[in-house]
Design an enzyme around this catalytic site. Structure first.
Site, PDB file in Angstrom:
ATOM      1  N   ARG A   1       0.671  -1.179  -0.040  1.00 14.86           N
ATOM      2  CA  ARG A   1      -0.079   0.147   0.008  1.00 14.86           C
ATOM      3  C   ARG A   1       0.854   1.287  -0.138  1.00 14.86           C
ATOM      4  NH1 ARG A   1      -3.825  -2.704  -1.350  1.00 14.86           N
ATOM      5  NH2 ARG A   1      -5.563  -3.044  -0.490  1.00 14.86           N
TER       6      ARG A   1
ATOM      7  N   GLU B   1      -3.543   7.696  -4.412  1.00 18.60           N
ATOM      8  CA  GLU B   1      -3.958   7.201  -5.885  1.00 18.60           C
ATOM      9  C   GLU B   1      -5.268   7.858  -6.291  1.00 18.60           C
ATOM     10  OE1 GLU B   1      -4.141   2.922  -5.403  1.00 18.60           O
ATOM     11  OE2 GLU B   1      -2.061   2.773  -4.903  1.00 18.60           O
TER      12      GLU B   1
ATOM     13  N   HIS C   1      -1.466   0.620  -9.620  1.00 18.30           N
ATOM     14  CA  HIS C   1      -1.850  -0.370  -8.798  1.00 18.30           C
ATOM     15  C   HIS C   1      -2.565  -1.551  -9.487  1.00 18.30           C
ATOM     16  CE1 HIS C   1      -3.943  -0.693  -4.630  1.00 18.30           C
ATOM     17  NE2 HIS C   1      -3.924  -2.011  -5.177  1.00 18.30           N
TER      18      HIS C   1
HETATM   19  P1  NAP Z   1      -1.223 -11.739   4.912  1.00 17.38           P
HETATM   20  O1  NAP Z   1      -1.267 -13.013   4.682  1.00 17.38           O
HETATM   21  O2  NAP Z   1      -2.091 -11.099   6.175  1.00 17.38           O
HETATM   22  O3  NAP Z   1       0.373 -11.236   5.243  1.00 17.38           O
HETATM   23  C1  NAP Z   1       0.711 -10.101   5.935  1.00 17.38           C
HETATM   24  C2  NAP Z   1       2.131 -10.334   6.259  1.00 17.38           C
HETATM   25  O4  NAP Z   1       2.311  -8.925   6.914  1.00 17.38           O
HETATM   26  C3  NAP Z   1       2.338 -11.051   7.571  1.00 17.38           C
HETATM   27  O5  NAP Z   1       3.568 -11.833   7.373  1.00 17.38           O
HETATM   28  C4  NAP Z   1       2.482 -10.263   8.922  1.00 17.38           C
HETATM   29  O6  NAP Z   1       3.130 -10.876   9.653  1.00 17.38           O
HETATM   30  C5  NAP Z   1       3.184  -8.908   8.136  1.00 17.38           C
HETATM   31  N1  NAP Z   1       2.737  -7.790   9.001  1.00 17.38           N
HETATM   32  C6  NAP Z   1       1.508  -7.434   9.112  1.00 17.38           C
HETATM   33  N2  NAP Z   1       1.799  -6.032  10.071  1.00 17.38           N
HETATM   34  C7  NAP Z   1       3.004  -5.949  10.099  1.00 17.38           C
HETATM   35  C8  NAP Z   1       3.675  -4.746  10.960  1.00 17.38           C
HETATM   36  N3  NAP Z   1       3.098  -3.891  11.457  1.00 17.38           N
HETATM   37  N4  NAP Z   1       5.197  -5.032  10.516  1.00 17.38           N
HETATM   38  C9  NAP Z   1       5.625  -5.999   9.964  1.00 17.38           C
HETATM   39  N5  NAP Z   1       4.856  -7.164   9.335  1.00 17.38           N
HETATM   40  C10 NAP Z   1       3.846  -7.037   9.372  1.00 17.38           C
HETATM   41  O7  NAP Z   1      -1.641 -10.630   3.778  1.00 17.38           O
HETATM   42  P2  NAP Z   1      -1.434 -10.872   2.138  1.00 17.38           P
HETATM   43  O8  NAP Z   1      -2.391 -11.694   1.630  1.00 17.38           O
HETATM   44  O9  NAP Z   1      -0.076 -11.597   1.975  1.00 17.38           O
HETATM   45  O10 NAP Z   1      -1.563  -9.563   1.660  1.00 17.38           O
HETATM   46  C11 NAP Z   1      -0.796  -8.320   2.139  1.00 17.38           C
HETATM   47  C12 NAP Z   1      -1.110  -7.241   1.307  1.00 17.38           C
HETATM   48  O11 NAP Z   1      -0.855  -6.867   0.271  1.00 17.38           O
HETATM   49  C13 NAP Z   1      -2.541  -6.746   1.357  1.00 17.38           C
HETATM   50  O12 NAP Z   1      -3.175  -6.538   2.773  1.00 17.38           O
HETATM   51  C14 NAP Z   1      -2.600  -5.543   0.626  1.00 17.38           C
HETATM   52  O13 NAP Z   1      -2.603  -4.389   1.257  1.00 17.38           O
HETATM   53  C15 NAP Z   1      -1.441  -5.695  -0.433  1.00 17.38           C
HETATM   54  N6  NAP Z   1      -1.700  -6.268  -1.634  1.00 17.38           N
HETATM   55  C16 NAP Z   1      -1.556  -5.388  -2.558  1.00 17.38           C
HETATM   56  C17 NAP Z   1      -2.073  -5.647  -4.085  1.00 17.38           C
HETATM   57  C18 NAP Z   1      -1.631  -4.706  -5.243  1.00 17.38           C
HETATM   58  O14 NAP Z   1      -2.518  -4.911  -6.007  1.00 17.38           O
HETATM   59  N7  NAP Z   1      -0.558  -3.976  -5.236  1.00 17.38           N
HETATM   60  C19 NAP Z   1      -2.669  -6.953  -4.253  1.00 17.38           C
HETATM   61  C20 NAP Z   1      -2.929  -7.763  -2.983  1.00 17.38           C
HETATM   62  C21 NAP Z   1      -2.575  -7.388  -2.083  1.00 17.38           C
HETATM   63  P3  NAP Z   1       3.092 -10.604  11.385  1.00 17.38           P
HETATM   64  O15 NAP Z   1       1.543 -10.530  11.834  1.00 17.38           O
HETATM   65  O16 NAP Z   1       4.048 -11.611  12.009  1.00 17.38           O
HETATM   66  O17 NAP Z   1       3.525  -9.343  11.437  1.00 17.38           O
HETATM   67  C1  8YV Z   2      -7.209  -4.740  -5.823  1.00 21.82           C
HETATM   68  C2  8YV Z   2      -5.564  -5.113  -3.836  1.00 21.82           C
HETATM   69  O1  8YV Z   2      -6.323  -4.143  -6.996  1.00 21.82           O
HETATM   70  O2  8YV Z   2      -6.324  -7.082  -3.050  1.00 21.82           O
HETATM   71  C3  8YV Z   2      -5.785  -5.934  -2.646  1.00 21.82           C
HETATM   72  O3  8YV Z   2      -5.611  -5.692  -1.457  1.00 21.82           O
HETATM   73  O4  8YV Z   2      -4.924  -4.024  -3.548  1.00 21.82           O
HETATM   74  C4  8YV Z   2      -5.777  -5.450  -5.183  1.00 21.82           C
HETATM   75  O5  8YV Z   2      -5.936  -6.747  -5.390  1.00 21.82           O
HETATM   76  C5  8YV Z   2      -7.781  -3.540  -5.008  1.00 21.82           C
HETATM   77  O6  8YV Z   2      -8.271  -4.117  -3.893  1.00 21.82           O
HETATM   78  C6  8YV Z   2      -8.618  -3.052  -5.996  1.00 21.82           C
HETATM   79  O7  8YV Z   2      -9.587  -2.254  -5.281  1.00 21.82           O
END
Ligand code: NAP
Ligand code: 8YV
Length: 333
Positions: A244, A273, A291
């Protein structure tokens, strides 16, 4: 209330649902098969809906961009379930929902592989200066000035992952194909991971050439990647943010790149964004994507299915496929 006439002639009353923001045509069709959908995009439209149908709304859908506040939930006394599009749900007040017995769902796992692919794409594009070299060719520089300057390989290099969750684990798996030495930082050490754990983020940044950020957004991670972390990564270091925009101090990032204290950056997400700092737009050592981490047709189709199923299944059997952790105890088993 909207009624649907079944082929046998029987009438079924559809439940009332609010969609805050927008959804694809595919998701809309899914929702409309089951609900009478009211779309609102502004605070005024939401207030109008509350006045007209506030007590009838039982379901809500929203995206990460729009989210749903505690006040919005409170204004809908019949609300039972909320579905968020995306795995990140920091803009939905899940703690308030859990307290009020409202079940919140999101769309985890189905996007892991494509988001990890986007991280690898940004890592390679940034380290190999893909955009700079594309400009080099298109501008005629190749003919006039010869070869583009050489770049750094990621092969066998130390890479740090900030957040070894569902997506972080897949990124680590894919980095093995490049023989990278992968280590990670999170709040907790994973007992089932063979990767080196750094309880201290600055320590991790100091010991790697590339840092990939994939933690949730929200208060807990706000500006986690700050000036000391960027300085520890250093002038030869590359930052990739696929998490993010709020997780990286964007003003400090621009400064670090301008002053040469940070080597390069690959960014899919931004603080405001779709606004992106002007200064980043023409830097040769920066690669930007709007994104699109999960934005393949295949993954978005799977996300839409979960987005719709999280609401429909609630009313069919009370067991939704993907509740957020705060609300998992409300999911009927
Ligand atoms: P997840 O399975 O919940 O994993 C999150 C990781 O972050 C865990 O390893 C957690 O471990 C760690 N974490 C949480 N808070 C933290 C902190 N304060 N300091 C350090 N580490 C921390 O989540 P995920 O499914 O992998 O997704 C992660 C994130 O990616 C989403 O929440 C979203 O914001 C982002 N995302 C972006 C896109 C995009 O389009 N760019 C798409 C999908 C997801 P601990 O609890 O041990 O700290
Ligand atoms: C999406 C994301 O593009 O899953 C997330 O957390 O950031 C992306 O996969 C986003 O949520 C669209 O609103």
């Amino acid at each position: 209330r909207a009624a649907e006439v079944l082929p046998c002639g029987a009438m079924v009353m559809k439940k009332q649902m609010v969609l805050i923001g927008a959804a694809t045509e595919r998701a809309m069709k899914g929702f409309q098969g089951y609900f009478d959908v009211h779309v609102v995009r502004t605070a005024e439209e939401f207030e109008d809906l509350v006045r007209e149908r506030g007590t009838e709304i039982e379901a809500a859908a929203t995206s990460g961009h729009y989210g749903m506040t505690a006040e919005q939930m409170e204004a809908l006394p019949g609300l039972k379930v909320v579905s968020g599009f995306g795995v990140g749900y920091e803009t939905i007040d899940a703690a308030y929902a859990a307290e009020k017995g409202i079940l919140v769902g999101h769309t985890p796992d189905v996007l892991n592989r494509d988001v990890a692919n986007t991280a690898i794409m940004l890592l390679l594009a940034t380290s190999r200066r893909l955009i700079r070299d594309n400009r080099w060719l298109h501008s005629g520089n190749w003919k006039i000035n010869g070869d583009a300057p050489h770049t750094h390989s990621i092969e066998g290099k130390p890479v740090g992952i900030v957040g070894l969750g569902r997506i972080g684990e897949v990124i680590a798996e894919k980095l093995a194909a490049f023989n990278c030495i992968v280590s990670y930082h999170a709040r907790n050490k994973k007992t089932d991971s063979p990767l080196t754990y750094y309880p201290d983020l600055i320590d991790l940044a100091r010991n790697v050439d590339f840092l990939i950020v994939i933690v949730p957004g929200g208060k807990g991670t706000n500006k986690l990647i700050n000036r000391p972390v960027m300085d520890a990564l250093g002038q030869d270091g590359t930052l990739v943010n696929i998490a993010r925009g709020s997780v990286v101090d964007e003003a400090e990032l621009v400064l670090a790149l301008e002053e040469g204290r940070l080597g390069a950056a690959g960014l899919d997400v931004f603080e405001n964004e779709p606004d992106v700092p002007e200064a980043l737009l023409n830097m040769d050592n920066v690669v930007l994507t709007p994104h699109v981490g999960s934005a393949t047709i295949e993954t978005r189709t799977a996300m839409d299915k979960l987005f719709v199923d999280n609401l429909v299944r609630y009313f069919e059997d009370g067991l939704i496929p993907a509740p957020v952790p705060e609300c998992a105890h409300l999911n009927k088993d």
